[in-house]
Design an enzyme around this catalytic site. Sequence first.
Site: not given
Length: 430
Positions: A284, A379, A407
């Site tokens: 991330s 995402d 995501h």
Amino acid sequence: MAPHTTEGSTATAVEGTTPEHWIMGRKEFERRMPHHDGIKALWETRWRLPCSKSVYPFHDGAYEDFAPIFEELIKRNINDACVPSYTEAFLPTAERLASLADKKATASTTTAAKEASALYLRACAVYRIARFPYITAFPEVNDAVKWRAWQAQKETYLKAGQLWECPVEEVLVDHKHAKGNDKAQIPVYVRVPKLEKEQKKRTKCPVVVLMTGLDGYRPDNTVRCDEFLQRGWGSVVVEIPGTADCPADSADPQSPDRLWTSLLEWMGSDGRFDMKRVMVWGLSCGGYYAIRIAHTHRDRLVGCVAQGAGCHYFFDKEWLEKVDGHEYPFELTPAMAMKHGFKSVDEYKAKAQKKFSLLETGIIQRPSTRLLLVNGTQDGLMPVEDSMMLFEYGTVKEARFFSGALHMGYPLANGSVYPWMEEVMASVRD
């Protein structure tokens, strides 16, 4: 055609400008997801299902621990995760589980140790959600109550980690290249493969540097580190600038480069790691740093995975105007502003791209080590455009994108990451 180029224009004339059409689609881009309507909506539309399956962000956790807490939060109409009452609602359950684990751990049996470990990890999961959505100590602790939960989570996790065949070791690495406002030590969690009985001395192991994200930190990666150990790899888990215990100056775009230099030098001197087989996996927000280190420290790494990564467009003003309504459980921009050392969301929106974009700063125009980009095409936090644009710069990149996935490309993404990592590790010749 790339999202940041238009027909009839040169790439240099418009590179990095806001895409005319976001790949996720205008409807999804404009959409405000229902879980933003309060704690009841978050639990019922977003979090109950992953909690029942013990998957992110409830990995290591148990549904029966969380359901009563959310029932109480809903009953009391506590909708803001940044107020003390939200965090305090979780602490009695976490403390009870940790106390039960302490009692189990006193029994010197394998079964008791496994039971204690499971209870410690359940407690850690509760502490994790208690400290959502974000904590930092740079330049000072942003939330004292959440910080108490964070300290308790670390203490509890290390108790669990001492019960494992390959235990967790906390190391405070000297940040030898610290400069300016950087702090002096880099806290990391280390695990290495078990020394077999027939081995007279430990052989150096391949190693993965796992760079954590905005809300998932060192104690939140048990399963990944277990996967590494099963492959004979060690792990060094480290937080990224602006989060948790990371010592790097969050407002300084060059601070991560100093951070990684200090970390890699320590790894080389430690003696346990095969420095010809060092890989980075950034998760991330950590994916941004995986992309960066792939370029800034390419000669020291065999490969990098940037999963759910941003590098330029996730700082885009238009993107930031809508991102708070996407899949993150709470508002994203306040946390991201603080993470990057800005005093307000407005300042972050106005200045972040120029200051931190890896396109604007020229980082991605350099050659890189092998770099795998992984994400979902939908995402809503780190647009897939950020991964795609990298194909136009520097050396050849590799990628796996999942149509319709959000995501990080969950839940299928890891099935693509591990085979790639295995192939890259195996490609190194002594």
